[in-house]
Design a protein around this motif. Structure first.
Motif, PDB file in Angstrom:
ATOM      1  N   ALA A  55      59.908  -3.393  28.734  1.00 49.76           N
ATOM      2  CA  ALA A  55      58.539  -3.440  28.221  1.00 49.76           C
ATOM      3  C   ALA A  55      58.431  -3.175  26.720  1.00 49.76           C
ATOM      4  O   ALA A  55      57.489  -3.634  26.079  1.00 49.76           O
ATOM      5  CB  ALA A  55      57.666  -2.434  28.973  1.00 49.76           C
ATOM      6  N   LYS A  56      59.383  -2.474  26.164  1.00 50.30           N
ATOM      7  CA  LYS A  56      59.289  -2.086  24.757  1.00 50.30           C
ATOM      8  C   LYS A  56      59.193  -3.327  23.869  1.00 50.30           C
ATOM      9  O   LYS A  56      59.922  -4.283  24.031  1.00 50.30           O
ATOM     10  CB  LYS A  56      60.503  -1.249  24.363  1.00 50.30           C
ATOM     11  CG  LYS A  56      60.360  -0.589  23.022  1.00 50.30           C
ATOM     12  CD  LYS A  56      61.482   0.398  22.772  1.00 50.30           C
ATOM     13  CE  LYS A  56      61.274   1.082  21.445  1.00 50.30           C
ATOM     14  NZ  LYS A  56      62.318   2.064  21.178  1.00 50.30           N
ATOM     15  N   GLY A  57      58.252  -3.302  22.932  1.00 49.43           N
ATOM     16  CA  GLY A  57      58.076  -4.407  21.997  1.00 49.43           C
ATOM     17  C   GLY A  57      57.074  -5.450  22.450  1.00 49.43           C
ATOM     18  O   GLY A  57      56.679  -6.305  21.669  1.00 49.43           O
ATOM     19  N   LEU A  58      56.642  -5.403  23.711  1.00 44.30           N
ATOM     20  CA  LEU A  58      55.666  -6.369  24.216  1.00 44.30           C
ATOM     21  C   LEU A  58      54.270  -5.760  24.140  1.00 44.30           C
ATOM     22  O   LEU A  58      54.112  -4.547  24.066  1.00 44.30           O
ATOM     23  CB  LEU A  58      55.993  -6.739  25.663  1.00 44.30           C
ATOM     24  CG  LEU A  58      57.346  -7.396  25.895  1.00 44.30           C
ATOM     25  CD1 LEU A  58      57.580  -7.616  27.387  1.00 44.30           C
ATOM     26  CD2 LEU A  58      57.431  -8.718  25.153  1.00 44.30           C
ATOM     27  N   THR A  68      53.365   4.743  39.636  1.00 44.95           N
ATOM     28  CA  THR A  68      53.625   5.994  38.924  1.00 44.95           C
ATOM     29  C   THR A  68      54.106   7.093  39.873  1.00 44.95           C
ATOM     30  O   THR A  68      54.687   8.078  39.419  1.00 44.95           O
ATOM     31  CB  THR A  68      52.387   6.486  38.146  1.00 44.95           C
ATOM     32  OG1 THR A  68      51.310   6.692  39.056  1.00 44.95           O
ATOM     33  CG2 THR A  68      51.980   5.497  37.075  1.00 44.95           C
ATOM     34  N   HIS A  69      53.906   6.921  41.172  1.00 42.96           N
ATOM     35  CA  HIS A  69      54.407   7.890  42.151  1.00 42.96           C
ATOM     36  C   HIS A  69      55.939   7.960  42.152  1.00 42.96           C
ATOM     37  O   HIS A  69      56.515   8.951  42.571  1.00 42.96           O
ATOM     38  CB  HIS A  69      53.895   7.555  43.559  1.00 42.96           C
ATOM     39  CG  HIS A  69      54.292   6.188  44.009  1.00 42.96           C
ATOM     40  ND1 HIS A  69      53.593   5.069  43.608  1.00 42.96           N
ATOM     41  CD2 HIS A  69      55.312   5.758  44.784  1.00 42.96           C
ATOM     42  CE1 HIS A  69      54.176   3.997  44.138  1.00 42.96           C
ATOM     43  NE2 HIS A  69      55.211   4.390  44.852  1.00 42.96           N
ATOM     44  N   SER A  78      59.945  16.273  31.031  1.00 40.94           N
ATOM     45  CA  SER A  78      61.150  15.543  30.637  1.00 40.94           C
ATOM     46  C   SER A  78      60.851  14.595  29.473  1.00 40.94           C
ATOM     47  O   SER A  78      59.908  13.800  29.522  1.00 40.94           O
ATOM     48  CB  SER A  78      61.673  14.739  31.834  1.00 40.94           C
ATOM     49  OG  SER A  78      62.478  13.674  31.433  1.00 40.94           O
ATOM     50  N   ALA A  79      61.673  14.666  28.438  1.00 36.99           N
ATOM     51  CA  ALA A  79      61.484  13.790  27.270  1.00 36.99           C
ATOM     52  C   ALA A  79      61.630  12.328  27.669  1.00 36.99           C
ATOM     53  O   ALA A  79      60.880  11.470  27.187  1.00 36.99           O
ATOM     54  CB  ALA A  79      62.477  14.151  26.175  1.00 36.99           C
ATOM     55  N   ALA A  80      62.567  12.017  28.552  1.00 34.25           N
ATOM     56  CA  ALA A  80      62.780  10.628  28.975  1.00 34.25           C
ATOM     57  C   ALA A  80      61.557  10.081  29.708  1.00 34.25           C
ATOM     58  O   ALA A  80      61.134   8.944  29.476  1.00 34.25           O
ATOM     59  CB  ALA A  80      64.023  10.528  29.854  1.00 34.25           C
ATOM     60  N   LEU A  81      60.970  10.878  30.592  1.00 34.76           N
ATOM     61  CA  LEU A  81      59.773  10.444  31.320  1.00 34.76           C
ATOM     62  C   LEU A  81      58.599  10.265  30.364  1.00 34.76           C
ATOM     63  O   LEU A  81      57.868   9.285  30.439  1.00 34.76           O
ATOM     64  CB  LEU A  81      59.409  11.445  32.416  1.00 34.76           C
ATOM     65  CG  LEU A  81      58.110  11.146  33.169  1.00 34.76           C
ATOM     66  CD1 LEU A  81      58.163   9.779  33.839  1.00 34.76           C
ATOM     67  CD2 LEU A  81      57.836  12.240  34.184  1.00 34.76           C
ATOM     68  N   ARG A  82      58.425  11.189  29.454  1.00 35.00           N
ATOM     69  CA  ARG A  82      57.319  11.081  28.507  1.00 35.00           C
ATOM     70  C   ARG A  82      57.474   9.859  27.593  1.00 35.00           C
ATOM     71  O   ARG A  82      56.511   9.167  27.303  1.00 35.00           O
ATOM     72  CB  ARG A  82      57.189  12.363  27.691  1.00 35.00           C
ATOM     73  CG  ARG A  82      56.639  13.499  28.535  1.00 35.00           C
ATOM     74  CD  ARG A  82      56.487  14.776  27.724  1.00 35.00           C
ATOM     75  NE  ARG A  82      55.834  15.792  28.510  1.00 35.00           N
ATOM     76  CZ  ARG A  82      54.518  15.952  28.607  1.00 35.00           C
ATOM     77  NH1 ARG A  82      53.710  15.153  27.965  1.00 35.00           N
ATOM     78  NH2 ARG A  82      54.013  16.901  29.350  1.00 35.00           N
ATOM     79  N   SER A  84      59.180   7.062  28.321  1.00 35.48           N
ATOM     80  CA  SER A  84      58.956   5.886  29.163  1.00 35.48           C
ATOM     81  C   SER A  84      57.456   5.677  29.389  1.00 35.48           C
ATOM     82  O   SER A  84      56.947   4.554  29.284  1.00 35.48           O
ATOM     83  CB  SER A  84      59.673   6.063  30.501  1.00 35.48           C
ATOM     84  OG  SER A  84      59.338   5.049  31.395  1.00 35.48           O
ATOM     85  N   SER A  85      56.739   6.749  29.680  1.00 34.48           N
ATOM     86  CA  SER A  85      55.291   6.655  29.899  1.00 34.48           C
ATOM     87  C   SER A  85      54.565   6.231  28.626  1.00 34.48           C
ATOM     88  O   SER A  85      53.631   5.425  28.675  1.00 34.48           O
ATOM     89  CB  SER A  85      54.745   8.000  30.383  1.00 34.48           C
ATOM     90  OG  SER A  85      55.328   8.329  31.618  1.00 34.48           O
ATOM     91  N   TYR A  86      54.992   6.744  27.501  1.00 35.08           N
ATOM     92  CA  TYR A  86      54.400   6.372  26.216  1.00 35.08           C
ATOM     93  C   TYR A  86      54.584   4.872  25.966  1.00 35.08           C
ATOM     94  O   TYR A  86      53.637   4.174  25.594  1.00 35.08           O
ATOM     95  CB  TYR A  86      55.032   7.183  25.084  1.00 35.08           C
ATOM     96  CG  TYR A  86      54.594   6.728  23.711  1.00 35.08           C
ATOM     97  CD1 TYR A  86      53.381   7.138  23.177  1.00 35.08           C
ATOM     98  CD2 TYR A  86      55.385   5.866  22.966  1.00 35.08           C
ATOM     99  CE1 TYR A  86      52.968   6.708  21.929  1.00 35.08           C
ATOM    100  CE2 TYR A  86      54.978   5.428  21.707  1.00 35.08           C
ATOM    101  CZ  TYR A  86      53.765   5.855  21.200  1.00 35.08           C
ATOM    102  OH  TYR A  86      53.359   5.416  19.973  1.00 35.08           O
TER     103      TYR A  86
END
Length: 134
Positions: A55-58, A68-69, A78-82, A84-86
């Protein structure tokens, strides 16, 4: 639509093809062996189904994250989850819809202030409850 797994991507693709083929869904996965699901025509109207890692860049007018469940077992700090969510949330130009299965909102979306994230309270949506960020 941005999904957490390839299985969810293909499930969504099948459902849309069967229920609303006029929406002309496209699917992209980097795991595709051939060229069938490796190219997107972003100029073509319709639904695009992608994976979180892609998804990044689109950017899209409306983004739906139906699962999201899947993040519920992950530590919401978690930094990775945050990150990814961002990335998923910032793909939306106008509307962001978050969906989940079950009775309890996943931990990370549950932390978002109710003035920012509109919750769906309709009992008919008991198994999949959408939320929208304006």
């Amino acid at each position: 639509m941005i999904a957490a797994s390839t299985h969810t991507q293909f499930s969504l693709l099948g459902s849309i093809h069967n229920r609303a083929p006029r929406l002309k869904p496209q699917l992209y996965t980097s795991q595709s062996k051939g060229g069938t699901y490796r190219k997107l025509d972003l100029g073509r109207p319709g639904i695009v189904i992608g994976h979180r890692r892609s998804a990044k860049g689109l950017a899209f007018d409306t983004v739906v994250v139906p699962d999201t469940h899947e993040d519920a077992p992950t530590d919401p700090t978690s930094a990775a989850l945050r990150m990814s969510s961002y990335v998923m949330a910032t793909r939306a130009r106008r509307e962001l819809h978050l969906g989940y299965e079950g009775d309890a909102e996943p931990p990370l979306p549950a932390q978002v202030n109710r003035r920012v994230l509109q919750r769906g309270e309709d009992e008919r949506l008991r198994d999949v409850r959408p939320a929208m960020v304006n």
